[in-house]
Design an enzyme around this catalytic site. Structure first.
Site, short mmCIF file in Angstrom:
data_model
loop_
_atom_site.label_atom_id
_atom_site.label_comp_id
_atom_site.label_asym_id
_atom_site.label_seq_id
_atom_site.Cartn_x
_atom_site.Cartn_y
_atom_site.Cartn_z
N GLU A 13 49.98 26.62 43.90
CA GLU A 13 49.13 27.81 43.59
C GLU A 13 48.47 28.40 44.76
O GLU A 13 47.88 27.76 45.63
CB GLU A 13 48.00 27.20 42.61
CG GLU A 13 47.15 28.19 42.08
CD GLU A 13 47.94 28.78 40.82
OE1 GLU A 13 47.36 30.11 40.82
OE2 GLU A 13 48.73 28.47 40.21
N HIS A 51 57.03 32.29 40.31
CA HIS A 51 56.91 32.37 38.96
C HIS A 51 57.58 33.80 38.20
O HIS A 51 58.32 33.70 37.25
CB HIS A 51 55.58 32.65 38.39
CG HIS A 51 54.99 31.46 38.22
ND1 HIS A 51 53.63 31.12 38.23
CD2 HIS A 51 55.44 30.23 37.39
CE1 HIS A 51 53.22 29.81 37.69
NE2 HIS A 51 54.38 29.36 37.17
N ASP A 61 53.41 36.77 39.44
CA ASP A 61 52.96 36.11 40.60
C ASP A 61 54.33 35.35 41.19
O ASP A 61 55.29 34.93 40.73
CB ASP A 61 51.90 35.00 40.39
CG ASP A 61 52.25 33.86 39.58
OD1 ASP A 61 52.85 34.14 38.37
OD2 ASP A 61 52.08 32.71 40.01
#
Length: 141
Positions: A13, A51, A61
């Site tokens: 992330e 993603h 993203d």
């Protein structure tokens, strides 16, 4: 060609909206982390995806400002060497992107997805540059 990508992946992330530049310290940390993960799990650079690559239309993203080319220069992802073609060929574009691993989605969404990663500023219909990129991707597999 694999289903349930989340059960077969390692997610990283990054705190960015995808439209702002990614900070250099964040990219530096990502490169160190990716190098370690790829080595530890014997993952090839072709296995590093966003993603937006695996869930077109549902996820965007890391976004148009993410520096995929930087990762590729450091062996942590891939960047195609475009292969010159006579002109746009929608059938070959789909075949090439499928060979690389993009999911089966509609033509417009597929083009948008490939461009988001490899030509984020490009607009309009499929063109020869898109096809050259797709052909370069297919040759990476």
């Amino acid at each position: 060609g694999r289903e349930d990508v989340n059960s077969r992946s390692i997610g990283i992330e990054l705190d960015n909206d995808g439209y702002a530049p990614f900070a250099a310290p964040m990219m530096d940390a990502l490169e160190r982390l990716l190098a370690d993960i790829l080595a530890r799990w014997s993952i090839r650079p072709t296995g590093v995806i966003g993603h937006s690559d695996m869930a077109p239309g549902r996820k965007r993203d890391p976004g148009p400002r993410f520096d995929w080319r930087r990762l590729a220069r450091n062996g942590l992802s891939v960047w195609p060497h475009p292969v010159s073609l006579a002109g746009p060929d929608p059938i070959r574009f789909r075949e090439a992107t499928t060979a690389f691993g993009y999911p089966d989605v509609g033509d417009d969404l597929l083009l948008e997805t490939v461009r988001l990663r490899f030509r984020p500023g490009a607009r309009g219909p499929l063109d020869a540059t898109d096809c050259a990129i797709a052909e370069g991707l297919a040759r990476l597999t």
